[in-house]
Structures are given as C-alpha cells and as structure tokens.
Design a protein around this motif. Structure first.
Motif, PDB file in Angstrom:
ATOM      1  N   ASN A  76      39.530  33.315  52.722  1.00 16.16           N
ATOM      2  CA  ASN A  76      38.371  33.956  53.082  1.00 16.16           C
ATOM      3  C   ASN A  76      37.523  35.299  54.273  1.00 16.16           C
ATOM      4  O   ASN A  76      37.052  35.837  53.485  1.00 16.16           O
ATOM      5  CB  ASN A  76      38.191  32.699  54.304  1.00 16.16           C
ATOM      6  CG  ASN A  76      36.500  32.951  55.356  1.00 16.16           C
ATOM      7  OD1 ASN A  76      37.266  33.543  56.535  1.00 16.16           O
ATOM      8  ND2 ASN A  76      35.431  32.764  55.220  1.00 16.16           N
ATOM      9  N   VAL A 115      35.139  41.653  49.756  1.00 16.78           N
ATOM     10  CA  VAL A 115      34.226  41.637  48.819  1.00 16.78           C
ATOM     11  C   VAL A 115      33.129  41.068  49.236  1.00 16.78           C
ATOM     12  O   VAL A 115      31.988  42.431  48.422  1.00 16.78           O
ATOM     13  CB  VAL A 115      34.154  40.502  48.023  1.00 16.78           C
ATOM     14  CG1 VAL A 115      33.476  40.565  46.749  1.00 16.78           C
ATOM     15  CG2 VAL A 115      36.142  40.385  47.178  1.00 16.78           C
ATOM     16  N   LYS A 116      32.030  40.708  49.759  1.00 11.20           N
ATOM     17  CA  LYS A 116      30.768  40.890  50.401  1.00 11.20           C
ATOM     18  C   LYS A 116      30.283  42.273  50.817  1.00 11.20           C
ATOM     19  O   LYS A 116      29.316  42.111  50.128  1.00 11.20           O
ATOM     20  CB  LYS A 116      30.878  39.729  51.525  1.00 11.20           C
ATOM     21  CG  LYS A 116      29.406  38.691  51.709  1.00 11.20           C
ATOM     22  CD  LYS A 116      28.853  38.097  52.402  1.00 11.20           C
ATOM     23  CE  LYS A 116      27.495  38.056  52.405  1.00 11.20           C
ATOM     24  NZ  LYS A 116      26.858  36.479  53.288  1.00 11.20           N
ATOM     25  N   HIS A 117      31.093  42.793  51.500  1.00 16.19           N
ATOM     26  CA  HIS A 117      31.004  43.734  52.403  1.00 16.19           C
ATOM     27  C   HIS A 117      30.788  44.624  51.625  1.00 16.19           C
ATOM     28  O   HIS A 117      30.049  45.909  51.463  1.00 16.19           O
ATOM     29  CB  HIS A 117      31.892  44.282  53.671  1.00 16.19           C
ATOM     30  CG  HIS A 117      32.229  45.850  54.331  1.00 16.19           C
ATOM     31  ND1 HIS A 117      30.844  45.982  54.744  1.00 16.19           N
ATOM     32  CD2 HIS A 117      32.505  46.858  53.567  1.00 16.19           C
ATOM     33  CE1 HIS A 117      30.996  47.482  55.250  1.00 16.19           C
ATOM     34  NE2 HIS A 117      32.255  47.969  54.455  1.00 16.19           N
ATOM     35  N   ASN A 161      32.463  28.249  48.505  1.00 16.42           N
ATOM     36  CA  ASN A 161      33.238  29.131  47.990  1.00 16.42           C
ATOM     37  C   ASN A 161      34.575  28.887  47.783  1.00 16.42           C
ATOM     38  O   ASN A 161      35.108  29.125  46.975  1.00 16.42           O
ATOM     39  CB  ASN A 161      32.804  30.128  47.014  1.00 16.42           C
ATOM     40  CG  ASN A 161      32.365  30.609  46.197  1.00 16.42           C
ATOM     41  OD1 ASN A 161      32.072  30.339  45.102  1.00 16.42           O
ATOM     42  ND2 ASN A 161      33.699  31.955  46.471  1.00 16.42           N
ATOM     43  N   ASP A 162      34.576  29.337  49.096  1.00 12.56           N
ATOM     44  CA  ASP A 162      36.122  29.325  49.535  1.00 12.56           C
ATOM     45  C   ASP A 162      37.166  28.671  48.789  1.00 12.56           C
ATOM     46  O   ASP A 162      37.902  28.438  48.532  1.00 12.56           O
ATOM     47  CB  ASP A 162      36.692  30.123  50.809  1.00 12.56           C
ATOM     48  CG  ASP A 162      35.721  30.833  51.214  1.00 12.56           C
ATOM     49  OD1 ASP A 162      35.442  32.114  50.611  1.00 12.56           O
ATOM     50  OD2 ASP A 162      35.134  31.604  52.366  1.00 12.56           O
ATOM     51  N   VAL A 197      29.033  38.255  41.035  1.00 15.02           N
ATOM     52  CA  VAL A 197      28.119  38.732  41.890  1.00 15.02           C
ATOM     53  C   VAL A 197      27.067  39.329  41.271  1.00 15.02           C
ATOM     54  O   VAL A 197      27.219  39.524  40.261  1.00 15.02           O
ATOM     55  CB  VAL A 197      28.883  39.958  42.837  1.00 15.02           C
ATOM     56  CG1 VAL A 197      27.408  39.926  43.667  1.00 15.02           C
ATOM     57  CG2 VAL A 197      30.495  39.502  43.573  1.00 15.02           C
ATOM     58  N   ALA A 221      37.074  37.252  51.173  1.00 18.61           N
ATOM     59  CA  ALA A 221      35.200  36.916  50.423  1.00 18.61           C
ATOM     60  C   ALA A 221      34.729  37.582  50.828  1.00 18.61           C
ATOM     61  O   ALA A 221      33.439  38.127  50.811  1.00 18.61           O
ATOM     62  CB  ALA A 221      35.344  35.375  50.575  1.00 18.61           C
ATOM     63  N   ARG A 222      35.054  37.774  52.546  1.00 19.33           N
ATOM     64  CA  ARG A 222      34.369  38.723  53.304  1.00 19.33           C
ATOM     65  C   ARG A 222      34.655  40.097  53.317  1.00 19.33           C
ATOM     66  O   ARG A 222      33.024  40.865  53.417  1.00 19.33           O
ATOM     67  CB  ARG A 222      34.434  38.420  54.716  1.00 19.33           C
ATOM     68  CG  ARG A 222      33.961  37.181  55.275  1.00 19.33           C
ATOM     69  CD  ARG A 222      34.174  36.879  57.028  1.00 19.33           C
ATOM     70  NE  ARG A 222      35.563  36.606  56.720  1.00 19.33           N
ATOM     71  CZ  ARG A 222      36.827  37.144  57.469  1.00 19.33           C
ATOM     72  NH1 ARG A 222      35.931  38.991  58.091  1.00 19.33           N
ATOM     73  NH2 ARG A 222      37.203  37.164  57.737  1.00 19.33           N
ATOM     74  N   SER A 239      33.223  29.208  53.835  1.00 17.44           N
ATOM     75  CA  SER A 239      32.231  28.792  52.504  1.00 17.44           C
ATOM     76  C   SER A 239      33.083  27.688  51.946  1.00 17.44           C
ATOM     77  O   SER A 239      34.746  27.177  51.865  1.00 17.44           O
ATOM     78  CB  SER A 239      31.867  30.166  52.197  1.00 17.44           C
ATOM     79  OG  SER A 239      32.789  30.224  51.311  1.00 17.44           O
ATOM     80  N   MET A 255      30.336  44.456  48.130  1.00 16.11           N
ATOM     81  CA  MET A 255      29.284  44.156  47.422  1.00 16.11           C
ATOM     82  C   MET A 255      28.022  43.840  48.230  1.00 16.11           C
ATOM     83  O   MET A 255      26.828  43.991  47.309  1.00 16.11           O
ATOM     84  CB  MET A 255      29.358  42.829  45.888  1.00 16.11           C
ATOM     85  CG  MET A 255      30.465  42.883  45.821  1.00 16.11           C
ATOM     86  SD  MET A 255      30.642  44.714  44.511  1.00 16.11           S
ATOM     87  CE  MET A 255      29.339  43.834  43.194  1.00 16.11           C
ATOM     88  N   SER A 256      27.225  44.389  49.410  1.00 10.68           N
ATOM     89  CA  SER A 256      26.309  44.526  50.085  1.00 10.68           C
ATOM     90  C   SER A 256      25.031  44.879  49.576  1.00 10.68           C
ATOM     91  O   SER A 256      24.104  44.928  49.520  1.00 10.68           O
ATOM     92  CB  SER A 256      26.720  44.557  51.414  1.00 10.68           C
ATOM     93  OG  SER A 256      27.442  46.004  51.719  1.00 10.68           O
TER      94      SER A 256
END
Length: 481
Positions: free
Chosen positions: A345, A351-353, A277-278, A309, A348-349, A275, A355-356
C-alpha cells in the motif's frame, strides 16, 4: 490520414515470432437447455451487426513507403468475416486443463497484419458444472486483438459495444453509408510520404517542448526508492532482482485461470485499510513467492512488478493505447502477509504520487521517422543475441488490474459466466498476471512462456491459497482487535 500513434506503433515494432503483441480474453458463456440454435451463426451475425461500433473490427494497416514512419489505419473494404471468426471443438475429454492448453496454443500465433488485427474462436465442448440443469451448454469465446489497436481500458470500451445487459440483444443503429464521391483510403506513395513527414514534424515540436519534464519524470520513476519499512542501511537498486522468469522467452505459452469472490477481496481491503488493487498485488506476490520456493529459488531483494497506469481522460472512449508503465515494490522479503500488504500500500501511494501529473506531460504520440527499422531491428538483435539473459530486469512480473462491470452481461444471447484476461509476457518478463472484476468476482488470467512455467497452474493454486490465507489472517487479527 489516421496515423498510428508512437505508443500504438511501439507494440507493433516490438513484436516478433517469440513475442506476439496481442491481448485477449476467454469468456465462458452459458446457453440454457432450451437453446436449439446455431451459436456459431449467432456470433457471426452479432459481430456483423455491431462491427461499425468499434473501428478495430474493420480497419487494417497500410505501411509507409520503405517503412520510413509508422503505418496508418484504413478501412478494409473486403473483410472476410469467416476468417476472423472460427469454430473449434475442444479435444475430448474436455476438462479445464485442456481448455487452458487450447487457449495457450491459440494465443501463441501471430495475427495476420494484412487483415484487421483481431480473431475470435468459438470453443465448443466445454465441461459444464454438475449443479446446472441438464442440457445446459458452456461455450468458450476466446478473442485476441493486437495491442497496437487498443489497451486494457480500450478493451472495456469495446466490450460495451458488443455486450448486452439481457439475453435479448439490444437494437443498434445501422452504419452510415459512404457518400458518393467520398474520399477512399487508397493513398499513393506521394500522399503517404508527405503525410508522414508532416505528422512527424508536428510530433517533434511537441516532444521538444515536453522533453525536460519527461526526462525528469522518467528519472523519478526509474530511480531506486527505499522499499517500505526498510532501514536506511539497506542498499537500493535500479533494477529488479534476477529470477528464473526474467530471461529470453519462446513463442509457446502456458495459461491458467481462477476466480475469487470480489466481496472477500473487498473485506480484506476494508479490514486492512488498503485498496482492492493492493490486495490483488499481495495475492500475486505471495503466490509468486511460494511458486519460486517450490522451484528452489529465493530472492534476497524485493520483487518488483511492472504495472500499467492509465493516462485516459475521464469519458474518453477511444480504442487506442493511452497508458504508461510504472514499477511497484511487492515487498516479498517481508514475511508477515499483513505487514507485506501494508508495505505494498505504501509503495502504491508512492507510485500514484509519481504518476499524478503524467497525463499532462507524457505523449502517446512521438516522432517515428526510422522507427519501424530501428525498433524492429533492435528487438530482433536483442532476441537473437539473448541479451535479456544477461541484462538485469526492469521488473520481475507484469501485473494489471482492469476494472469491469459488476453486473451480468450477455453476448449473442448467451450469458457470460466469467471473463479471463489473456495478455502478453515478454523477454525479461516471462509472466503476466492480469485480473478483471466481473459480476461479483475477480477473474485472474495467468499467461507465461511455457518453457519457463509449464506448471503455471501451480502458481494459480498458490495465489488462490494466498487469498484464503490473507482473508483468514485479516479476520482473525482485526476481529480480535
């Protein structure tokens, strides 16, 4: 009554003379050679005509009796526009460095809490690129607004209210007149106390319902996770490694800025399958690594970045804070830049998981009885005792990426050339890197404690070089493939 949420008020209570809690920005504006007006007057009239579109311009704080709970927002019936909008001449000879030093100095001072929590400065005398027509003027617009009133995405909502898509300002609807007999914001002690108690009762009930889920989520976010590409033998840690940037700070600031083409960053992201952002995180990580190497410091563990976030629902245009904080592994112990990019990356994935589903369970408001006393007192004690010098850091640096418009905007008839964020360093995290996309560019604003980073422009140089190196390396590796 319009109560500050618990999250908004936290930024208020954490503030001290050493740590002003306002966010801001430096916009570079271009006036054409044919312009002959008074730009200061234009800015003043522009804001006067638009301030009803954004509550932050007209509302101020009223504190609860004895500071028992968080303050409320009320309308300021006696707004002094000339206090809030000021004219400053950049000391000659005006250079990029002198402009940045001026912004750093302006950003160091606290906002007056007895007034609406914002200020704007029109900076005259900025240097103009030599390739522009003779007579072209560059003007800076530095603004600062308290973080208790808005977050980064709220700032984008505010920008939409005051910016235009052409040099001719659009017409806006006039503010509604207050009806005769309509309730004013003059509250008595009894009204304030009763409202504060009832508000806190409701927030206590909500918090109790979500407390088990919140506790579990907080543990997941703080729990040490294996760094990407690590072996199972490597020890994992709850905190970030200690660096020279992770200590108690002073109130003096240093500021630097730079811009990189958005298309080049997108090319890096596309070639590597990551991404945008990455890419920004990788540029920041490499730049910090090189800067710390110059200082003779090398971290044996990966540096961690604190990243905001957004919890803002789609379509939400409120200016209040709707944000949480997570940590991302910057994989700074990985030497190969492309391997580090892919490791970032992976982080980041992860963290996204994590904070989902935070938007559904994390409250932005919570009980505040006694909070002004407790939080302000705790912040003061930790600062005076210099506890941050001894305690391990939550993260090494705060990095924030704010998406912006990919079109040219205008302010008070002037073309906006670029817009650099100016954010908040804090004790234990003396460097803040914030970037914003605008009109085909990524504009980076670096703000730090001057005592820790008097040469912050060197970090900006390292980050620009890191971007060029990452682009070249990506092109060479994947074009061959």
């Amino acid at each position: 009554m319009n109560h500050l949420s618990g999250l908004d008020a936290t930024f208020l209570h954490m503030e001290s003379p050493e740590t002003p809690m306002h966010i801001g920005g430096l916009s570079i504006l271009e006036l054409p050679p044919e312009y002959e007006g008074d730009f200061m007057a234009d800015v003043r009239n522009h804001i006067l005509n638009r301030m009803h579109l954004a509550p932050i311009f007209q509302r101020k704080l009223v504190h609860m009796p004895f500071d028992l709970a968080n303050p409320i927002w009320v309308m300021d019936e006696d707004l002094d526009i000339d206090y809030h909008i000021r004219h400053v001449i950049v000391p000659p000879p005006a250079t990029r460095a002198t402009v940045d030093k001026l912004v750093a100095r302006l950003h160091s001072s606290l906002l007056d809490r007895s007034r609406p929590l914002w200020e704007m400065y029109v900076l005259d005398g900025l240097p103009v690129p030599k390739d522009l027509p003779e007579g072209t003027r560059y003007v800076g617009l530095y603004s600062k607004m308290h973080h208790a009133a808005l977050d980064g995405m709220g700032g984008q909502v505010l920008m939409e209210a005051v910016m235009d898509v052409s040099a001719k300002p659009r017409k806006v609807k006039k503010p509604l007149r207050r009806r005769a007999g309509e309730h004013s914001d003059n509250y008595g002690i009894a009204e304030l106390t009763a409202s504060g108690v009832l508000h806190n009762l409701g927030q206590t009930i909500k918090l109790a319902r979500n407390l088990p889920t919140l506790t579990r989520k907080a543990t997941e976010i703080l729990r040490p996770t294996k760094a990407p590409q690590d072996t199972s033998k490597e020890k994992m840690h709850w905190f970030a490694p200690k660096t020279p940037l992770n200590v108690t700070i002073t109130n003096q600031r240093s500021f630097a800025r730079f811009s990189i083409p958005l298309q080049e960053s997108k090319e890096i992201a596309k070639l590597n399958g990551v991404s945008l952002n990455d890419v920004a995180m990788a540029i920041s990580a490499e730049g910090i690594n090189r800067y710390l190497d110059d200082e003779g410091f090398h971290a044996e563990e990966p540096l961690l970045a604190a990243i905001p976030v957004s919890l803002r629902p789609e379509g939400n245009t409120e200016l209040s804070n709707q944000v949480s904080m997570a940590r991302m592994n910057l994989a700074t112990t990985i030497k190969d830049p492309l391997e580090r990019l892919h490791a970032i990356n992976d982080s980041a994935r992860h963290v996204k998981h994590l904070m989902s589903d935070m938007q559904a369970v994390l409250p932005t408001d919570f009980p505040s009885l006694g909070a002004p006393w407790f939080m302000s007192g705790l912040a003061s004690v930790m600062t005076r005792a210099r506890i941050y010098n001894a305690m391990p850091p939550f993260a090494n640096v705060l990095i924030s990426n704010v998406p912006g418009p990919n079109i040219t905007l205008y302010f008070a008839g002037a073309k906006q050339v670029s817009t650099y964020p100016v954010s908040i360093p804090y004790h234990g995290m003396g460097l803040n890197i914030t970037l914003q996309s605008y009109d085909g560019w990524l504009d980076f604003g670096l703000i730090a404690c001057q005592k820790l980073m008097p040469d912050i422009h060197e970090l900006a140089r390292h980050m620009e070089e890191a971007h060029r190196d990452l682009l070249q390396l990506s092109q060479e590796r994947y074009n061959k493939a």
